[in-house]
Design an enzyme around this catalytic site. Structure first.
Site, short mmCIF file in Angstrom:
data_model
loop_
_atom_site.label_atom_id
_atom_site.label_comp_id
_atom_site.label_asym_id
_atom_site.label_seq_id
_atom_site.Cartn_x
_atom_site.Cartn_y
_atom_site.Cartn_z
N LYS A 247 0.84 -1.20 0.00
CA LYS A 247 0.00 0.00 0.00
C LYS A 247 0.87 1.23 0.00
O LYS A 247 1.94 1.27 0.61
CB LYS A 247 -0.90 0.03 1.24
CG LYS A 247 -2.15 0.87 1.05
CD LYS A 247 -3.15 0.19 0.14
CE LYS A 247 -4.43 1.00 0.01
NZ LYS A 247 -5.45 0.27 -0.78
N GLY B 222 -20.95 6.31 3.92
CA GLY B 222 -20.05 6.71 2.85
C GLY B 222 -20.68 6.46 1.50
O GLY B 222 -20.96 5.32 1.15
N GLY C 59 -19.65 3.34 -2.11
CA GLY C 59 -20.93 3.38 -1.42
C GLY C 59 -22.05 3.92 -2.28
O GLY C 59 -23.19 3.43 -2.23
#
Length: 350
Positions: free
Chosen positions: A81, A183, A188
């Site tokens: 990441k 969200g 979402g």
């Protein structure tokens, strides 16, 4: 010095790289958790953290989650990441910082492959790609794997929410099922639109209250304050914002008996695995349900299929969830713990 270097989420990471570029002002972290299955793949996010320790912790948690996610999705990729630190809330990343981050990724010689995450976009990935070969999620021709991972993540979460409804509510139809969505950005919001077509009853919340209100009006749902969504009475609560929202304090207040959403690292600590399980809440482990985006950009990078192959692999997300839930039911252990154990076996750490 302790084995975790003072960071409890340091889980035998192969490397944690800190980058500074004075000319652009870039401060960035790349965490490589595992390359056992292939190059460490995971998006880069641009975010304002309260401290550098907070940013490192996020990178560690997210990279470990990517190892597990890619393994569970059957991808020939490890987990990593990237985190680019914003110097203030609402800051905009500059082209110079994007280029500097691209050079940082290139310096790792393929151990880490970056892609789009929070605060990034396809256009920003294109700038990064001018400085490194090790990037995915670039604009592609129609029918090809790749591009914006958001809609693919949303589709996978949608399939996972339906699987959770079948498992926890005994229904194959979403009509009338009450879903509280935290969200309403790319994932979402996409999930909300898919569920609205099925007739689900939606309650929406977002830190951008106007965005939640607008989507609720569009879809015939209800908008509530961001700090009220987890306790909203519903059949399913779907976290699709940032992580660490299921805590010792929030779990007892949950208004639903199913948690199924696309946010990464929803459980704040390992102790919360048991808290959620003991509360009788059916949990869809986040890195299993939200794998659609990495399946898309992962297959793009690996050159292993087109959009049809991406969708076929995403369609297997409910099957993986069922595997976790079956073992959880059989052993009496939390679903989150079961998923971790399966993933650890897959990367050779079990």
């Amino acid at each position: 010095m302790s084995a975790d270097w003072g960071f409890p989420d340091f889980d035998e990471h192969e490397g944690v790289h800190l980058f500074t570029d004075n000319a652009s002002g870039l401060q960035a972290i790349v965490a490589v958790h595992s390359t056992a299955l292939g190059p460490a793949a995971g998006g880069v996010r641009f975010w304002n953290y309260g401290s550098t320790d907070g940013a490192i912790t996020d990178a560690l948690r997210l990279s470990r989650g990517m190892s597990y996610k890619n393994a569970m999705a059957g991808l020939e990729l490890g987990g990593g990441k990237g985190v680019v630190l914003a110097d203030r809330p609402g800051a905009t990343i500059t082209e110079e910082q994007l280029r500097a981050f691209g050079r940082a990724v290139e310096s790792l010689n393929g151990r880490y492959v970056t892609a789009e995450d929070v605060g990034m976009s396809e256009a920003r990935m294109k700038v990064i790609a001018e400085e490194t070969r090790y990037v995915s999620g670039l604009p592609v021709a129609s029918g090809a794997a790749g591009g914006d991972p958001g809609p693919y993540t949303a589709h996978g979460v949608y399939l996972g929410v339906k699987a959770a409804a079948k498992r926890g509510l005994g229904t194959d139809a979403m009509a009338g099922v009450r879903v509280a969505i935290q969200g309403v950005g790319s994932v979402g919001g996409g999930l909300a639109r898919l569920l609205a077509k099925d007739g689900a009853v939606l309650t929406l919340a977002d830190v951008n209250a106007d965005r939640a209100q607008a989507l609720a009006a569009e879809l015939g749902g209800t908008a509530v304050a961001a700090d009220a969504i987890l306790s909203t009475v519903a059949d399913i609560v779907s976290p699709n914002a940032l992580g660490a929202i299921l805590t010792e304090q929030s779990i007892p207040t949950l208004g639903a008996k199913i948690v199924a959403g696309g946010a990464n690292n929803q459980l704040a600590t390992r102790a919360d695995y048991a808290r959620l399980h003991e509360a009788g809440i059916l949990y869809a482990p986040d890195y299993v349900i939200n794998a659609g985006g990495i399946i898309n950009v992962g297959l793009e990078y690996l050159g292993q299929g087109d959009e049809a192959e991406v969708m076929a692999r995403i369609s297997r997300i409910p099957e993986r969830l069922e595997q976790v839930w079956d073992e959880s039911e059989r052993t009496g252990q939390p679903a989150a713990e079961v998923a971790d154990r399966i993933a650890q076996r897959l990367i050779g750490r079990g």
